[in-house]
Design an enzyme around this catalytic site. Structure first.
Site, mmCIF file in Angstrom:
data_model
loop_
_atom_site.group_PDB
_atom_site.id
_atom_site.type_symbol
_atom_site.label_atom_id
_atom_site.label_comp_id
_atom_site.label_asym_id
_atom_site.label_seq_id
_atom_site.Cartn_x
_atom_site.Cartn_y
_atom_site.Cartn_z
ATOM 1 N N ALA A 95 0.807 -1.221 0.000
ATOM 2 C CA ALA A 95 0.000 0.000 0.000
ATOM 3 C C ALA A 95 0.841 1.272 0.000
ATOM 4 C CB ALA A 95 -0.923 0.001 1.216
ATOM 5 N N LYS A 96 2.088 1.149 0.460
ATOM 6 C CA LYS A 96 3.032 2.284 0.514
ATOM 7 C C LYS A 96 2.409 3.492 1.203
ATOM 8 C CE LYS A 96 5.509 0.675 -3.584
ATOM 9 N NZ LYS A 96 4.630 -0.448 -3.922
ATOM 10 N N ARG A 97 1.802 3.252 2.352
ATOM 11 C CA ARG A 97 1.200 4.324 3.122
ATOM 12 C C ARG A 97 2.272 5.087 3.900
ATOM 13 N NH1 ARG A 97 -2.563 3.053 -0.036
ATOM 14 N NH2 ARG A 97 -4.666 2.605 0.688
#
Length: 269
Positions: A95-97
């Site tokens: 998700a690369k949050r």
């Protein structure tokens, strides 16, 4: 899932393969478009065909979000299917949050509690208070972007700051975070020559390594420089496996490609 359980699966399967689920409706076999939920139908077939050859699945969240509510429902069904049928598999929400603390807490709840993923990828740019909310969850793992496989990685990640590359500052600083034992790191396979130095900073951490296969990364080079006593690697392949065929044999073709990588990993182990 604990790190120890992941290591057990690696030993049992002679594999440290992660299969990326990057589902593009323009690339999946055309006959699946007739299904009520073509994304889930595709994922289910891939999972059933490859679960004995890999130890992890990594749905790329963008490929689900792009299809709105139907895409998110397909993601829910996909992760539930894995957890219910193959609970030994390590799951990664790619998700690369990365946001301020209270927002990060909500992102963490979404992926760790609601969807029940084992791990999530995180961008470190906003620092400690955007990462530690993810690290607070027991038996969950936060996979920090350290040195990525894309060309743009050289824009910032390898720039010198006080005589040291930025990605090294990221690695060293992250070790000071609360519950840092729950950290893993993304290191691109196309940056294999950097792995030896990375291992001097995080010798015991698991590294998620994308870029083997379609992006040109070399498995043998990655293992030469990145493997530790507990293997410590999850090698991701997405397009090279899941899009091996556009015919009705797509799942069998995916399993064949996964088997090639698994056999190479077995020899390296």
């Amino acid at each position: 899932m604990t790190t120890e359980q992941l290591v057990e699966q690696i030993k049992l399967k002679n594999s440290f393969l992660c299969v990326g689920l990057d589902v593009d409706l323009n690339k999946i076999p055309p006959h699946l478009l007739k299904e009520e939920d073509p994304i889930f139908a595709f994922n289910k077939a891939i999972i059933d065909a490859t679960h004995d050859l890999c130890v992890a699945y990594k749905p790329n969240i963008a490929f689900f979000e792009a299809y709105g509510l139907k895409g998110w429902q397909a993601l829910e069904k996909t992760i539930s299917y894995i957890n219910e049928n193959y609970p030994e598999i390590f799951t990664i929400a790619d998700a690369k949050r990365g946001d301020i603390g209270n927002t990060s807490t909500m992102y963490a709840k979404a992926f760790f509690e609601d969807l029940a993923f084992d791990s999530v990828t995180i961008a470190p740019y906003m620092g400690k208070d955007s990462v530690e909310p993810f690290l607070a969850f027991n038996d969950k793992h936060t996979i920090l972007l350290a040195l990525t496989s894309n060309q743009g990685a050289f824009d910032f990640q390898t720039k010198l700051i006080e005589g040291k590359e930025l990605y090294k500052h990221v690695l060293e600083t992250s070790k000071t975070y609360q519950n840092s034992e729950n950290l893993m790191y993304v290191v691109g396979a196309t940056k294999a020559e950097y792995l030896a130095e990375i291992r001097t900073i995080v010798p015991d951490s698991f590294l998620l390594v994308p870029g083997v296969g379609a992006q040109g990364g070399n498995l043998q080079e990655v293992c030469k420089y990145g493997m530790n006593d507990q293997v410590g690697l999850l090698i991701n392949s997405s397009r090279g496996i899941i899009y091996a065929s556009q015919g009705e044999d797509f799942a069998e073709a995916a399993a064949k490609e996964a088997k090639v990588l698994q056999e190479q990993m077995k020899a390296l182990l």
